[in-house]
Design a protein around this motif. Structure first.
Motif, short mmCIF file in Angstrom:
data_model
loop_
_atom_site.label_atom_id
_atom_site.label_comp_id
_atom_site.label_asym_id
_atom_site.label_seq_id
_atom_site.Cartn_x
_atom_site.Cartn_y
_atom_site.Cartn_z
N MET A 73 21.27 39.97 -19.90
CA MET A 73 20.67 40.18 -21.22
C MET A 73 19.44 41.09 -21.15
O MET A 73 19.27 42.00 -21.94
N LYS A 74 18.57 40.84 -20.16
CA LYS A 74 17.30 41.58 -20.09
C LYS A 74 17.48 42.99 -19.51
O LYS A 74 16.91 43.96 -20.01
N LEU A 75 18.25 43.09 -18.42
CA LEU A 75 18.36 44.38 -17.72
C LEU A 75 19.53 45.21 -18.23
O LEU A 75 19.49 46.43 -18.20
N HIS A 76 20.60 44.53 -18.64
CA HIS A 76 21.82 45.26 -19.01
C HIS A 76 22.10 45.18 -20.51
O HIS A 76 23.14 45.65 -20.97
N HIS A 77 21.19 44.53 -21.25
CA HIS A 77 21.23 44.52 -22.72
C HIS A 77 22.54 43.97 -23.28
O HIS A 77 23.06 44.45 -24.29
N LYS A 78 23.07 42.95 -22.60
CA LYS A 78 24.27 42.26 -23.12
C LYS A 78 23.82 41.25 -24.19
O LYS A 78 22.71 40.70 -24.12
N SER A 79 24.71 41.00 -25.13
CA SER A 79 24.42 39.96 -26.12
C SER A 79 24.49 38.60 -25.43
O SER A 79 25.14 38.44 -24.38
N ARG A 80 23.82 37.59 -26.03
CA ARG A 80 23.88 36.24 -25.44
C ARG A 80 25.33 35.77 -25.33
O ARG A 80 25.74 35.20 -24.32
N GLU A 81 26.11 36.02 -26.38
CA GLU A 81 27.51 35.57 -26.40
C GLU A 81 28.29 36.18 -25.23
O GLU A 81 29.01 35.48 -24.50
N GLU A 82 28.12 37.49 -25.05
CA GLU A 82 28.84 38.17 -23.97
C GLU A 82 28.36 37.69 -22.59
O GLU A 82 29.17 37.44 -21.69
N ALA A 83 27.04 37.54 -22.45
CA ALA A 83 26.48 37.10 -21.17
C ALA A 83 26.96 35.69 -20.83
O ALA A 83 27.28 35.39 -19.67
N GLU A 84 27.03 34.82 -21.85
CA GLU A 84 27.46 33.44 -21.58
C GLU A 84 28.95 33.37 -21.26
O GLU A 84 29.38 32.60 -20.41
N GLU A 85 29.73 34.20 -21.92
CA GLU A 85 31.17 34.25 -21.63
C GLU A 85 31.40 34.66 -20.16
O GLU A 85 32.20 34.05 -19.44
N THR A 86 30.66 35.69 -19.73
CA THR A 86 30.76 36.14 -18.33
C THR A 86 30.28 35.04 -17.39
O THR A 86 30.89 34.78 -16.34
N ALA A 87 29.18 34.38 -17.75
CA ALA A 87 28.62 33.32 -16.90
C ALA A 87 29.63 32.19 -16.71
O ALA A 87 29.84 31.72 -15.58
N TYR A 88 30.26 31.76 -17.79
CA TYR A 88 31.24 30.67 -17.66
C TYR A 88 32.44 31.11 -16.82
O TYR A 88 32.99 30.32 -16.05
N HIS A 89 32.83 32.37 -16.96
CA HIS A 89 33.93 32.88 -16.13
C HIS A 89 33.59 32.74 -14.65
O HIS A 89 34.40 32.24 -13.87
N TYR A 90 32.38 33.17 -14.27
CA TYR A 90 32.03 33.12 -12.84
C TYR A 90 31.66 31.71 -12.39
O TYR A 90 31.83 31.38 -11.20
N LEU A 91 31.22 30.86 -13.30
CA LEU A 91 31.07 29.44 -12.94
C LEU A 91 32.43 28.84 -12.60
O LEU A 91 32.55 28.01 -11.69
N ASP A 92 33.46 29.26 -13.33
CA ASP A 92 34.82 28.83 -12.97
C ASP A 92 35.22 29.35 -11.59
O ASP A 92 35.81 28.62 -10.79
N VAL A 93 34.89 30.61 -11.32
CA VAL A 93 35.23 31.21 -10.03
C VAL A 93 34.61 30.41 -8.87
O VAL A 93 35.25 30.16 -7.85
N VAL A 94 33.35 29.98 -9.05
CA VAL A 94 32.68 29.24 -7.96
C VAL A 94 32.84 27.73 -8.10
O VAL A 94 32.30 26.95 -7.31
N GLY A 95 33.61 27.30 -9.13
CA GLY A 95 33.95 25.88 -9.27
C GLY A 95 32.82 25.00 -9.78
O GLY A 95 32.76 23.81 -9.45
N LEU A 96 31.94 25.55 -10.63
CA LEU A 96 30.77 24.77 -11.07
C LEU A 96 30.52 24.86 -12.57
O LEU A 96 29.39 24.76 -13.02
#
Length: 243
Positions: free
Chosen positions: A105-128
């Protein structure tokens, strides 16, 4: 396959201590390079020079064919490189989800919605995924390191540097972190990994480098290293480290 990282005759001094001595290496797109060697051999400093956490005393560093300078290094790193450290370096006052969405959000200017969607995707990848609202202090060391890996993935970096990512973990949690890294190694992410975990190195490395006393002593495939290394010093090192 494009060249992602090049070090040309990099030297690094800390005061009078000559830590890196004419280190030259290249890493290509999607390649998994593992750097091994005894403590104090310059492995971590080599990796830290790739993202200018340590600025070389002399020599050149190229990332995606662009030469790094003190002026342009922040932009190049922001656009291309993430790092996973020995210590997890998560923000203790932020939830896991906020740790993962802050930089996008801060460095790459993503919206909160987009950043959270990506975050949940990678939380799935690492199983958390279930730890999204937890604070780092509530997590084990292995879980924190998996979150640190997810954070590196969330900014979409082409290159991820790993500096002994399991060395601060207790033996029971090392494997869960290595399992995530094995999964990552199947992706087209360029990875440079400093590690003492030889089974892991053998499994994921496209190429390995052995360093000692600030120099690259030998490089080759895992097959070469584990079956017929050229240098007696490499044989001696692997003999001690592989039980």
């Amino acid at each position: 396959m494009g060249e992602m990282i090049r070090l040309n005759n990099v030297n690094k001094y800390f005061g009078d201590l000559h830590v890196l001595k004419n280190v030259s290496l290249t890493v290509n797109e999607g390649e998994k390079l593992v750097i091994i060697g005894p403590s104090g051999s310059g492995k971590s400093t080599t990796v830290r020079c790739m993202n200018f956490l340590e600025q070389p005393t002399d020599g050149e560093v190229y990332i995606c064919k662009e030469q790094m300078t003190s002026k342009n290094s922040r932009r190049i790193i922001r656009d291309n490189i993430s790092m996973v450290f020995q210590q997890f370096n998560l923000y203790p006052h932020l939830t896991v989800l906020r740790n993962l969405t802050l930089a996008p959000m801060k460095l790459h200017h993503k919206s909160r919605e987009e950043a959270e969607e990506t975050a949940y995707h990678y939380l799935d990848v690492v199983g958390l995924r279930d730890k999204a609202m937890a604070y780092p202090a509530a997590l084990s060391g292995g879980q924190q390191q998996r979150i640190a890996i997810a954070r590196a993935l969330c900014v979409g970096s082409k290159i991820i540097l790993f500096d002994e990512p399991t060395s601060a973990l207790d033996p029971e949690t090392i494997q869960e972190v290595l399992d995530v890294m094995v999964k990552l190694a199947k992706e087209n992410i360029t990875m440079v990994i400093v590690t003492h975990e030889m089974g892991f190195a053998r499994q994921v490395a496209d190429r390995m480098i052995f360093m000692e006393d600030g120099r690259v002593i030998e490089e080759g495939t895992p097959e070469h290293f584990f079956t017929h290394p050229d240098s007696p010093r490499v044989s001696q090192f692997l003999g001690k480290i592989i039980r």
